[in-house]
Structure formats: structure tokens, C-alpha cells
Design a protein around this motif. Structure first.
Motif, PDB file in Angstrom:
ATOM      1  N   UNK A 176     -16.676   4.594  -2.325  1.00 23.89           N
ATOM      2  CA  UNK A 176     -15.641   4.420  -2.798  1.00 23.89           C
ATOM      3  C   UNK A 176     -14.761   5.027  -2.212  1.00 23.89           C
ATOM      4  N   UNK A 177     -13.674   4.927  -2.674  1.00 27.47           N
ATOM      5  CA  UNK A 177     -12.366   4.914  -2.054  1.00 27.47           C
ATOM      6  C   UNK A 177     -11.436   5.099  -3.568  1.00 27.47           C
ATOM      7  N   UNK A 178     -11.102   6.693  -4.183  1.00 30.13           N
ATOM      8  CA  UNK A 178     -10.034   6.829  -4.976  1.00 30.13           C
ATOM      9  C   UNK A 178      -9.161   7.499  -4.488  1.00 30.13           C
ATOM     10  N   UNK A 179      -7.807   7.431  -5.496  1.00 24.93           N
ATOM     11  CA  UNK A 179      -6.570   7.883  -5.356  1.00 24.93           C
ATOM     12  C   UNK A 179      -5.957   9.610  -5.316  1.00 24.93           C
ATOM     13  N   UNK A 180      -7.121   9.461  -6.028  1.00 23.89           N
ATOM     14  CA  UNK A 180      -7.100  11.126  -6.436  1.00 23.89           C
ATOM     15  C   UNK A 180      -8.502  11.143  -8.193  1.00 23.89           C
ATOM     16  N   UNK A 181      -9.111  13.248  -8.169  1.00 27.31           N
ATOM     17  CA  UNK A 181      -9.522  13.018  -9.089  1.00 27.31           C
ATOM     18  C   UNK A 181      -9.626  13.109  -9.742  1.00 27.31           C
ATOM     19  N   UNK A 192       1.011  -1.293   0.128  1.00 29.81           N
ATOM     20  CA  UNK A 192      -0.092  -0.273  -0.201  1.00 29.81           C
ATOM     21  C   UNK A 192       0.800   1.195  -0.377  1.00 29.81           C
ATOM     22  N   UNK A 193       1.977   1.095   0.533  1.00 30.57           N
ATOM     23  CA  UNK A 193       2.501   2.186   0.668  1.00 30.57           C
ATOM     24  C   UNK A 193       3.660   2.639   0.146  1.00 30.57           C
ATOM     25  N   UNK A 194       3.554   1.884  -1.331  1.00 34.81           N
ATOM     26  CA  UNK A 194       5.033   2.049  -2.306  1.00 34.81           C
ATOM     27  C   UNK A 194       4.189   2.373  -3.688  1.00 34.81           C
ATOM     28  N   UNK A 195       5.444   2.827  -4.266  1.00 35.56           N
ATOM     29  CA  UNK A 195       5.173   3.222  -5.935  1.00 35.56           C
ATOM     30  C   UNK A 195       3.959   5.411  -5.466  1.00 35.56           C
ATOM     31  N   UNK A 196       3.583   5.429  -6.737  1.00 38.52           N
ATOM     32  CA  UNK A 196       2.751   6.783  -7.237  1.00 38.52           C
ATOM     33  C   UNK A 196       1.083   6.106  -7.414  1.00 38.52           C
ATOM     34  N   UNK A 197       0.022   7.386  -7.430  1.00 42.09           N
ATOM     35  CA  UNK A 197      -0.840   6.812  -8.250  1.00 42.09           C
ATOM     36  C   UNK A 197      -1.713   5.406  -7.346  1.00 42.09           C
ATOM     37  N   UNK A 242      -9.914  10.488 -14.141  1.00 40.77           N
ATOM     38  CA  UNK A 242     -10.408  10.429 -15.913  1.00 40.77           C
ATOM     39  C   UNK A 242     -10.543   8.851 -15.132  1.00 40.77           C
ATOM     40  N   UNK A 243      -9.441   7.864 -14.775  1.00 38.33           N
ATOM     41  CA  UNK A 243      -8.985   6.681 -14.570  1.00 38.33           C
ATOM     42  C   UNK A 243      -9.630   5.922 -13.624  1.00 38.33           C
ATOM     43  N   UNK A 244      -9.497   7.258 -12.430  1.00 36.21           N
ATOM     44  CA  UNK A 244      -9.972   6.437 -11.734  1.00 36.21           C
ATOM     45  C   UNK A 244     -11.617   6.444 -11.012  1.00 36.21           C
ATOM     46  N   UNK A 245     -11.782   7.635 -11.341  1.00 39.93           N
ATOM     47  CA  UNK A 245     -13.544   7.889 -11.390  1.00 39.93           C
ATOM     48  C   UNK A 245     -14.833   6.786 -12.524  1.00 39.93           C
ATOM     49  N   UNK A 246     -13.883   6.685 -14.021  1.00 37.94           N
ATOM     50  CA  UNK A 246     -14.100   5.887 -14.956  1.00 37.94           C
ATOM     51  C   UNK A 246     -14.664   4.250 -13.876  1.00 37.94           C
ATOM     52  N   UNK A 247     -13.109   3.445 -12.960  1.00 35.70           N
ATOM     53  CA  UNK A 247     -12.937   2.978 -12.916  1.00 35.70           C
ATOM     54  C   UNK A 247     -14.376   3.050 -11.751  1.00 35.70           C
TER      55      UNK A 247
END
Length: 676
Positions: free
Chosen positions: A300-305, A203-208, A307-312
Motif C-alpha cells: 500500500x501507499x498512504x498519504x500519512x501516518x 494528484x497535485x491539488x489540495x491537502x491530505x 489513523x484514517x489512512x491506516x484504517x482505510x
């Protein structure tokens, strides 16, 4: 249709003469609880319009579908450009066509039947995704899932996939791998397995990725396990990025889908926590019930606002709702949201939250000279314009007189005016979720609002989630009891007031009574045409403009006596779901004693039984599967519970009957003759 369901066992074709996969397919891991569909049974059939990230993704999907149906797959044709880039292909049943005649002394017997079953798909230039463009599902030979193991296309299994465990209870789990671009279906139930330590560390690795604090990953795991123990119908799915870091999450309790079935005509996607930068980046899918109370359709929980996150997230929600999109979608004003809604809900009417826009007025215009005057005129232009041309003129006058023609925020608002200004939305149904007056608020607050503040941690929210569901359910149940057992005091002698007092819930009927009282402000009703089959009436209403003044306003009401259709220029019926004072005045004048049935909406009625029970659908159950047995019995018992809770006598009778059934079941279980 963008949503597809995949088998949990990645398979690849080994017919080298037809198809070759170079390297690994681009994949990501989803860990989720979605039942048999995700665990390998009954994936959705291919359909025109389905899209995939890669050529290999299409093959994998069709091969998984073929495995469940009981036929093999082979690549019939692949088209290449001069650059050797594939741009079109055809996958067929392994029995398609016929073999070439052999000159051998003992030629192999013919096994192909010229089967027409196939899919054709092509690379779309615009988004570089592969889209299915032609489908034939019918075979000309017998197919059976029991024969799947004999086909070459189903023999090669992904080396990294784990052996599926038997699903006997909450602890029996399985790890799932799915393509990133797809969303799973949720017709049935199962539980997914994952390594908690690996999950927590990644969970704590990488971006996005979701920004979680220490221990919050474990809280998510505990929350899902706890909810599944309470109900096998609880649904969740997780999205991981390329570095196996948790990115997006969606979940829904069992009541969400049933509630959506009754009240899903209007959907509010609440992203307030993202705008206010709350500690928990929650997105709520919300509607209103028959008491005008907020109800949950999922979280839902999303990583950021993005388009990709919202579409998923939207695709996950739509798949959980078995592909039934809403008529109207309301969101906050946001380019990413606008793009995602257009992608996932292309046929829905997308509107912006007017309440949210009004909150932004102070922030966006506060620095302007004569701010108070601009704000007051802005509100007047938005709420008091009764025709589109009237709004256009008033808006132009406002920006010209105050010299704010080039204000960036106002210009963007004006360009999107047909998504948020009431005068442009009169043909859209909102079920009371859109304000038409200055002092009126949208009833689209999150049902979890009391349990979530800007500083609430994810741990605190998840731990209070059960209590929130309980209070939401109790509030609706108490309102049901009150509406059935008590009646509102009538404020007139109109027959239609008595009519709706017997049909509508108390909350909605009280709102309707405001229109009954408003009829006394309609001082003049005059018919404008004589010989036309559709009569047009001019209704003059004495309206309170502000604290110190009133004015007469004209409203046109069209009435067709033969069909009893009635339409008012104020469009209150579309905004609120019940007739306005102007239409009621015309109905009264024409001698019509009752409201026409087409204007009595089922969503507001108190005499319609609403059983919030998870329904497996028409797939039936596998009586040898303990999870299916549990789900089936639970569904039937809940129907009894719903009936038994309606009155004290029903409760006592139901309780006694259940105790008798329990004793009989225990006695039968203890009988050695029934041990097998």
C-alpha cells in the motif's frame, strides 16, 4: 464487521412519502479493479455490526443489495429526537406490511405480503456512525433480480454516473463511485476506468494527499494496467479525498491471497519506509512461508501516518482477504497503528516489533550518562527475564539505579510492556517472527527489501516489482525442490529427529536441529511430582551467558502422558513453531519416540502441496461472460502447471498433453459447424 461492498450505480429512493434525501451524500471516488462485486453484482448482505458514515449511506447500501436480490426497499420507521435529529430507523422490503383497506369502488389489488425482511440501524453516540443492529434476510415471497427494474427504489440513478461498458478485456472499463467509509470486496475481477488527465492533474491539488512527483501518477496507472494484462486476478483499489486528490492505494498480486491462506496466522505490517522517511511511503503486509522466507500479502501507499489512512488500508487488505483476520499482528510502535489495528482487527493479538524497539534504544537513550551500561542492562532485562515478576523487579532496579524513572520514552515502553517483552508473550504464536535472544533478528523483513532503499523512487520500485515477484517465487520454488530432493545430515540417533527430517522443510529442520544439539546442554532432568496425572519436570540447562561466562538455568516442563501434551516455561514452541530442547529432553526420558502430531505444524511441512491459484469461490461462472470464461480456464490450467513443474517427467508429459489439447481446440475452432 466493518467492511461492506457497494453497487457501482448510486441509487436513491423516490418514495417521497417514506424517505427524503436532503442534498448530496458525502462521497468520495475510488478507482479500483475488484471485479463483479464492485461493478454491481453480488454485494455483501447486511450484517449486524456494519457501520456507515450517514443515514443515506445505509439506505444506499441496502438498496443496492436489494436491487441485486430482486426486491424493493422502503423506510418503515424513522425515530427522531426533540432536536429533530434522526437516531434510529428501519428499512423494509417493499412487500412488508399490508395496505390499508380502501373504500373505493375498484380498490387496487393487494401487492404486499407482510414480508419480514428488514434491517434496523441506529446512530452510535460514541463515533457518530450508523450501525446495523438487527437484520432479517428471509422473505416470504419469491424474489428475482430480473424484477428489480419494476421497483421505485431502483429507478432513480445518479445523474453523474457513466454508462457501464461491457467487460470484454483490459481496455473495457467503468468508473466507480463509492462511499468513503466502506471497503469493497474482491471475490471476482474487473477493471475500472478513469480519466488519466483528470487523475494526473488532481494528484497535485489540495491537502491530505500522496506527495507524488511529476509523472509518478502515470506510472501508477501504467503499473496497474501492466499487472492486469499479466493476470486478471490482480487487485487494486484507490482512495481519493474530497478534492479528488489521490490519498491512499492498495494492491495485491494473485499469489498474495493464496499465500495468506497457508501462512496468514501471523501478519507483520511493515511501516519502516514511513519511519525512515523513504522517498516511497510504502506499507507492506508480510508473513513467512514454510522455508521461513518473507512472503508478500499485499502493498500500500498512504498519504500519512494517520489513523484514517491506516484504517482505510487495513480494511482494504482485510476485504481482499475475504474478511479472514490474522491471529497475531506485529507492527512498529505507533499510536496511529495501535488505534487502527484495534479498530480493524479487534480480535487479533497486537504486538510491537522488538527489533524496531531495540533500534530506537540508541536514539532515545544516547544522551544519557552511562549510556553503554544502561543499554547493556536494558537488553539483559528484556531478553533474560524468564518470569513476569522477574522482569518487573529487574526493570525497577534498572531505572532506580540509573535515575531514569521519569524518562518519557522508557515510561511509555513500560506501560506497553505486554505488547513487546517476550516474557509477557509466551502464550502468543509468532511462527518465528519474534526474537527471543539478543543476537536473533525477526524474520519479518519485506520480501521487496532488495529492491527498495531510502532513495528508491516510486517509478523505480514499480518498474522492478515484476522482477521482485519473480525472484520471490524462484527462491521459494528452489527451496521446495531442495527440501524434496535432498535431506539434512542427522546429528543424533533420536527417532524424532529422523521423523521430522522426513516432514519439515530443510530450513525449518535445521533450526529444529539446533534444539537437538541443545539437548546435550540439559544436564539434569528431575520429576517434581509423583501422583499427579500431569507430570512436572525440572530441566537444568548449562547456558552461555556471555563470551566469558556460563550459568545453570531452570526450566519447568509439564507433560500429560494420556494426551501427549507438553508445555515448557520457555515457550519456544509458540515463538518458533517447534519444540524446544527442554521438552525434547523430557520426551526422550519418558520413552516417547516420536513428536506428538499436534506439535508438527502444517505450515512447516514439505509434503503438503501448495497451489497458489486464484479461486473464484462458490459463486460459479457466467459462461456468457468472456472474463469469467478466461478466469475459469486460467484456474484449471494453472492446476495442471503446478503439477507439471514438479519433475522433469511431469513437465515433459504435461507439455505434450497441452500441445495436443491446443491442436484439438484450434481444429474445432476452424470447423464451420462449431462457429456458432
Amino acid at each position: 464487521m466493518d467492511e461492506v461492498s457497494l453497487n457501482s450505480e448510486p441509487t436513491y429512493n423516490d418514495e417521497a412519502d417514506d424517505f427524503e434525501v436532503n442534498g448530496q451524500c458525502s462521497m468520495t471516488e475510488y478507482v479500483g479493479q475488484t471485479g463483479k462485486v464492485l461493478l454491481g453484482d453480488n454485494p455483501l448482505p447486511p450484517d449486524i455490526g456494519m457501520e456507515f458514515e450517514s443515514y443515506e449511506d445505509v439506505y444506499h447500501f441496502y438498496n443496492c443489495y436489494a436491487k441485486e436480490q430482486g426486491f424493493g426497499v422502503r423506510v418503515s420507521n424513522t425515530w427522531y429526537r426533540k432536536s429533530k435529529e434522526r437516531y434510529r430507523a428501519k428499512l423494509s422490503c417493499s412487500s412488508a406490511g399490508f395496505k390499508r383497506k380502501s373504500e373505493a369502488n375498484r380498490p387496487r389489488p393487494e401487492t404486499r405480503t407482510g414480508c419480514p425482511a428488514m434491517i434496523k440501524f441506529r446512530l452510535m453516540e460514541k463515533n457518530k456512525r450508523w450501525r446495523i443492529v438487527e437484520v432479517e434476510l428471509e422473505h416470504n415471497h419469491i424474489i428475482s433480480p430480473t424484477t428489480s427494474k419494476f421497483y421505485k427504489s431502483h429507478k432513480v440513478i445518479d445523474i453523474g454516473s457513466k454508462r457501464p461498458l461491457p467487460v470484454d478485456g483490459p481496455d473495457d472499463v467503468n468508473k466507480i463511485r463509492l462511499f468513503r467509509t466502506v471497503v469493497i470486496n474482491a471475490k471476482d475481477n474487473g477493471i475500472a476506468e478513469f480519466d488519466e488527465n483528470e487523475f494526473r492533474n488532481n494528484v497535485y491539488q489540495g491537502d491530505n494527499k500522496l506527495k507524488l512527483k511529476q509523472g509518478e501518477a502515470q506510472e501508477i496507472i501504467n503499473f496497474f494496467l501492466r499487472m492486469q494484462l499479466k493476470s486478471s486476478s490482480f487487485f487494486y483499489v484507490m482512495d481519493f479525498n474530497d478534492k479528488s486528490c489521490l490519498r491512499n492505494v492498495f494492491w495485491a498480486d494473485p499469489k498474495c491471497r493464496a499465500s495468506y491462506g497457508y501462512f496468514g496466522d501471523v501478519l507483520f505490517i511493515d511501516t519502516t519506509t514511513l519511519i525512515d522517511k523513504c522517498e516511497v511511503p510504502l506499507v507492506f503486509f508480510t508473513g513467512v512461508n514454510h522455508h521461513s522466507q518473507p512472503v508478500s500479502f499485499g502493498c500500500g501507499l498512504i498519504s500519512g501516518q494517520t489513523v484514517e489512512s491506516f484504517i482505510w488500508l487495513f480494511r482494504a487488505w482485510l476485504t481482499y482477504m475475504v474478511g479472514h483476520p490474522p491471529q497475531t499482528v506485529i507492527t512498529n510502535q505507533c499510536e496511529s497503528l495501535e488505534t487502527a489495528v484495534a479498530e480493524v482487527f479487534p480480535r487479533a493479538i497486537h504486538c510491537f516489533s522488538l527489533t524496531n524497539i531495540m533500534k530506537k534504544v540508541c536514539n532515545e537513550l544516547l544522551g544519557l550518562e552511562k549510556f553503554n551500561a544502561i543499554r547493556k542492562e536494558f537488553i539483559r532485562v528484556v531478553y533474560e527475564s524468564r518470569r513476569a515478576d522477574e522482569f518487573e523487579g529487574a526493570w525497577d532496579g534498572m531505572v532506580q539505579s540509573h535515575g531514569i524513572m521519569n524518562h518519557k520514552w522508557l515510561r511509555a515502553l513500560y506501560e506497553d510492556r505486554k505488547r513487546w517483552v517476550p516474557v509477557f508473550l509466551k502464550e502468543v504464536f509468532f511462527a518465528g517472527l519474534f526474537p527471543v535472544k539478543e543476537n536473533e533478528k525477526e524474520r519479518v523483513n519485506s520480501p521487496f527489501e532488495e529492491f527498495l532503499s531510502r532513495c528508491t523512487s516510486l517509478k523505480e520500485f514499480l518498474q522492478s516489482y515484476d522482477q521482485a515477484l519473480l525472484e520471490i517465487d524462484q527462491r521459494e520454488t528452489l527451496s521446495d525442490v531442495e527440501s524434496r530432493n535432498s535431506s539434512c545430515i542427522l546429528k543424533s540417533r533420536f527417532c524424532f529427529e529422523l521423523q521430522l527430517s522426513r516432514l519439515y522443510t530443510n530450513d525449518i529442520f535445521k533450526k529444529f536441529q539446533d534444539e537437538i544439539e541443545g539437548m546435550y546442554s540439559c544436564l539434569s532432568i528431575r520429576r517434581l511430582n509423583i501422583d499427579c496425572p500431569v507430570a512436572t519436570y525440572l530441566v537444568k540447562e548449562d547456558t552461555q551467558v556471555d563470551e566469558y561466562s556460563r550459568e545453570m538455568r531452570d526450566y519447568e516442563v509439564m507433560y500429560n502422558a494420556s494426551s501427549t501434551d507438553i508445555l515448557c516455561s520457555c515457550a519456544l514452541f509458540n515463538f518458533k513453531g517447534y519444540l524446544c530442547r527442554h521438552a525434547l529432553s523430557v520426551i526422550n526420558q519418558t520413552g516417547l519416540e516420536e513428536i506428538p502430531p499436534q506439535y508438527i505444524l502444517a505450515r512447516w511441512r514439505k509434503d503438503i502441496p501448495r497451489n497458489y491459484i486464484f479461486n473464484r469461490g462458490g459463486n460459479g461462472i457466467d459462461i456468457n461472460n468472456p472474463v469469467h470464461r478466461y478466469d475459469s480456464l486460467y484456474e484449471h490450467v494453472m492446476k495442471i502447471v503446478e503439477e507439471g513443474r514438479k519433475s522433469r517427467d511431469s513437465y515433459e508429459f504435461t507439455l505434450k498433453s497441452l500441445e495436443e489439447i491446443f491442436e484439438k481446440v484450434v481444429i474445432r475452432e476452424d470447423d464451420p459447424a462449431n462457429s456458432q
